[in-house]
Design an enzyme around this catalytic site. Sequence first.
Site, PDB file in Angstrom:
ATOM      1  N   ASP A  30       0.853  -1.185   0.000  1.00 54.89           N
ATOM      2  CA  ASP A  30       0.000   0.000   0.000  1.00 54.89           C
ATOM      3  C   ASP A  30       0.894   1.242   0.000  1.00 54.89           C
ATOM      4  O   ASP A  30       1.895   1.311   0.701  1.00 54.89           O
ATOM      5  CB  ASP A  30      -0.921  -0.004   1.224  1.00 54.89           C
ATOM      6  CG  ASP A  30      -2.072   0.975   1.070  1.00 54.89           C
ATOM      7  OD1 ASP A  30      -3.221   0.522   0.921  1.00 54.89           O
ATOM      8  OD2 ASP A  30      -1.814   2.205   1.092  1.00 54.89           O
ATOM      9  N   ILE A  31       0.504   2.243  -0.789  1.00 57.07           N
ATOM     10  CA  ILE A  31       1.308   3.462  -0.910  1.00 57.07           C
ATOM     11  C   ILE A  31       1.281   4.287   0.379  1.00 57.07           C
ATOM     12  O   ILE A  31       2.183   5.091   0.623  1.00 57.07           O
ATOM     13  CB  ILE A  31       0.802   4.292  -2.122  1.00 57.07           C
ATOM     14  CG1 ILE A  31       1.876   5.210  -2.661  1.00 57.07           C
ATOM     15  CG2 ILE A  31      -0.459   5.055  -1.777  1.00 57.07           C
ATOM     16  CD1 ILE A  31       1.512   5.830  -4.000  1.00 57.07           C
ATOM     17  N   ASN A  86     -12.908  -2.974   2.467  1.00 56.32           N
ATOM     18  CA  ASN A  86     -13.791  -1.819   2.618  1.00 56.32           C
ATOM     19  C   ASN A  86     -14.772  -1.848   1.457  1.00 56.32           C
ATOM     20  O   ASN A  86     -14.361  -1.828   0.295  1.00 56.32           O
ATOM     21  CB  ASN A  86     -12.982  -0.518   2.614  1.00 56.32           C
ATOM     22  CG  ASN A  86     -12.055  -0.409   3.808  1.00 56.32           C
ATOM     23  OD1 ASN A  86     -12.413  -0.804   4.916  1.00 56.32           O
ATOM     24  ND2 ASN A  86     -10.861   0.114   3.591  1.00 56.32           N
ATOM     25  N   GLY A  92     -15.166   3.626   3.811  1.00 55.99           N
ATOM     26  CA  GLY A  92     -13.784   4.045   3.582  1.00 55.99           C
ATOM     27  C   GLY A  92     -13.180   3.569   2.281  1.00 55.99           C
ATOM     28  O   GLY A  92     -11.985   3.779   2.042  1.00 55.99           O
ATOM     29  N   GLN A  93     -13.978   2.929   1.416  1.00 52.96           N
ATOM     30  CA  GLN A  93     -13.416   2.497   0.135  1.00 52.96           C
ATOM     31  C   GLN A  93     -13.131   3.726  -0.730  1.00 52.96           C
ATOM     32  O   GLN A  93     -13.998   4.597  -0.906  1.00 52.96           O
ATOM     33  CB  GLN A  93     -14.371   1.543  -0.598  1.00 52.96           C
ATOM     34  CG  GLN A  93     -13.749   0.985  -1.874  1.00 52.96           C
ATOM     35  CD  GLN A  93     -14.619  -0.070  -2.567  1.00 52.96           C
ATOM     36  OE1 GLN A  93     -15.724  -0.387  -2.125  1.00 52.96           O
ATOM     37  NE2 GLN A  93     -14.089  -0.610  -3.651  1.00 52.96           N
ATOM     38  N   HIS A  99     -10.385  -5.090  -3.532  1.00 51.44           N
ATOM     39  CA  HIS A  99      -9.054  -5.473  -3.052  1.00 51.44           C
ATOM     40  C   HIS A  99      -9.139  -5.868  -1.585  1.00 51.44           C
ATOM     41  O   HIS A  99     -10.020  -5.394  -0.855  1.00 51.44           O
ATOM     42  CB  HIS A  99      -8.052  -4.328  -3.237  1.00 51.44           C
ATOM     43  CG  HIS A  99      -8.525  -3.026  -2.671  1.00 51.44           C
ATOM     44  ND1 HIS A  99      -9.426  -2.221  -3.335  1.00 51.44           N
ATOM     45  CD2 HIS A  99      -8.259  -2.398  -1.497  1.00 51.44           C
ATOM     46  CE1 HIS A  99      -9.683  -1.150  -2.603  1.00 51.44           C
ATOM     47  NE2 HIS A  99      -8.997  -1.238  -1.481  1.00 51.44           N
ATOM     48  N   LEU A 100      -8.212  -6.711  -1.167  1.00 57.71           N
ATOM     49  CA  LEU A 100      -8.078  -7.104   0.232  1.00 57.71           C
ATOM     50  C   LEU A 100      -6.875  -6.376   0.812  1.00 57.71           C
ATOM     51  O   LEU A 100      -5.819  -6.338   0.172  1.00 57.71           O
ATOM     52  CB  LEU A 100      -7.828  -8.614   0.367  1.00 57.71           C
ATOM     53  CG  LEU A 100      -8.714  -9.593  -0.390  1.00 57.71           C
ATOM     54  CD1 LEU A 100      -8.295 -11.018  -0.033  1.00 57.71           C
ATOM     55  CD2 LEU A 100     -10.165  -9.387  -0.056  1.00 57.71           C
ATOM     56  N   HIS A 101      -7.037  -5.834   2.001  1.00 61.47           N
ATOM     57  CA  HIS A 101      -5.893  -5.275   2.726  1.00 61.47           C
ATOM     58  C   HIS A 101      -5.360  -6.371   3.653  1.00 61.47           C
ATOM     59  O   HIS A 101      -6.125  -6.925   4.455  1.00 61.47           O
ATOM     60  CB  HIS A 101      -6.312  -4.109   3.612  1.00 61.47           C
ATOM     61  CG  HIS A 101      -6.834  -2.911   2.888  1.00 61.47           C
ATOM     62  ND1 HIS A 101      -6.107  -1.747   2.746  1.00 61.47           N
ATOM     63  CD2 HIS A 101      -8.027  -2.678   2.285  1.00 61.47           C
ATOM     64  CE1 HIS A 101      -6.836  -0.852   2.088  1.00 61.47           C
ATOM     65  NE2 HIS A 101      -8.005  -1.384   1.801  1.00 61.47           N
TER      66      HIS A 101
HETATM   67  P1  5GP Z   1      -9.615   1.437   0.103  1.00 61.56           P
HETATM   68  O1  5GP Z   1      -9.660   2.693   0.937  1.00 61.56           O
HETATM   69  O2  5GP Z   1     -10.279   1.646  -1.241  1.00 61.56           O
HETATM   70  O3  5GP Z   1     -10.071   0.221   0.813  1.00 61.56           O
HETATM   71  O4  5GP Z   1      -8.075   1.181  -0.162  1.00 61.56           O
HETATM   72  C1  5GP Z   1      -7.371   1.775  -1.186  1.00 61.56           C
HETATM   73  C2  5GP Z   1      -5.930   1.721  -0.778  1.00 61.56           C
HETATM   74  O5  5GP Z   1      -5.157   1.936  -1.943  1.00 61.56           O
HETATM   75  C3  5GP Z   1      -5.523   2.806   0.219  1.00 61.56           C
HETATM   76  O6  5GP Z   1      -5.010   2.162   1.392  1.00 61.56           O
HETATM   77  C4  5GP Z   1      -4.473   3.611  -0.517  1.00 61.56           C
HETATM   78  O7  5GP Z   1      -3.416   4.013   0.320  1.00 61.56           O
HETATM   79  C5  5GP Z   1      -4.012   2.663  -1.596  1.00 61.56           C
HETATM   80  N1  5GP Z   1      -3.573   3.293  -2.821  1.00 61.56           N
HETATM   81  C6  5GP Z   1      -4.186   4.304  -3.487  1.00 61.56           C
HETATM   82  N2  5GP Z   1      -3.505   4.608  -4.606  1.00 61.56           N
HETATM   83  C7  5GP Z   1      -2.442   3.768  -4.647  1.00 61.56           C
HETATM   84  C8  5GP Z   1      -1.367   3.599  -5.568  1.00 61.56           C
HETATM   85  O8  5GP Z   1      -1.240   4.282  -6.585  1.00 61.56           O
HETATM   86  N3  5GP Z   1      -0.469   2.625  -5.287  1.00 61.56           N
HETATM   87  C9  5GP Z   1      -0.574   1.840  -4.182  1.00 61.56           C
HETATM   88  N4  5GP Z   1       0.373   0.907  -4.011  1.00 61.56           N
HETATM   89  N5  5GP Z   1      -1.561   1.960  -3.292  1.00 61.56           N
HETATM   90  C10 5GP Z   1      -2.492   2.927  -3.517  1.00 61.56           C
END
Ligand code: 5GP
Length: 115
Positions: A30-31, A86, A92-93, A99-101
């Site tokens: 994750d970035i 999420n 919070g998505q 995707h899975l964290h």
């Molecule tokens: P969500 O909030 O949709 O469940 O998770 C999206 C995740 O993607 C966030 O934790 C965010 O930090 C990560 N993310 C967003 N853009 C990028 C990217 O360009 N590269 C990577 N590696 N992670 C990203």
Amino acid sequence: MSDTIFGKIIRGEIPSKFLYEDEHCIAINDINPQAPVHVLVIPKRGIPRLVDAEQDDQALLGHLLLAAGKVAAQLGVSDAFRLIVNNGAGAGQTVFHLHLHIIAGRPFAEGHLAG
Ligand code: 5GP
């Protein structure tokens, strides 16, 4: 394939180090990590949200869980990690490509999910 940042990463349009890849999914760091280990397991097929998955996605959804376990083992955290999905902006998505964290490497409070 859905046109999100994850679609671009999967298609190689945005260079990214794949920690894991197979026919159906990839895993990347994750970035903006929320823990020492914060990895995203992302299906190559772009389903926007978990609730958008259909009966035909059953095998893919199972595959993602198995892949998450493999990635956790590869990263040495198979004894203690959390998987988070999420679903929807209200939860919070922010990227609408399922995707899975995988979260690990920090203490987890016992007995509840928020800690
Ligand atoms: P969500 O909030 O949709 O469940 O998770 C999206 C995740 O993607 C966030 O934790 C965010 O930090 C990560 N993310 C967003 N853009 C990028 C990217 O360009 N590269 C990577 N590696 N992670 C990203």
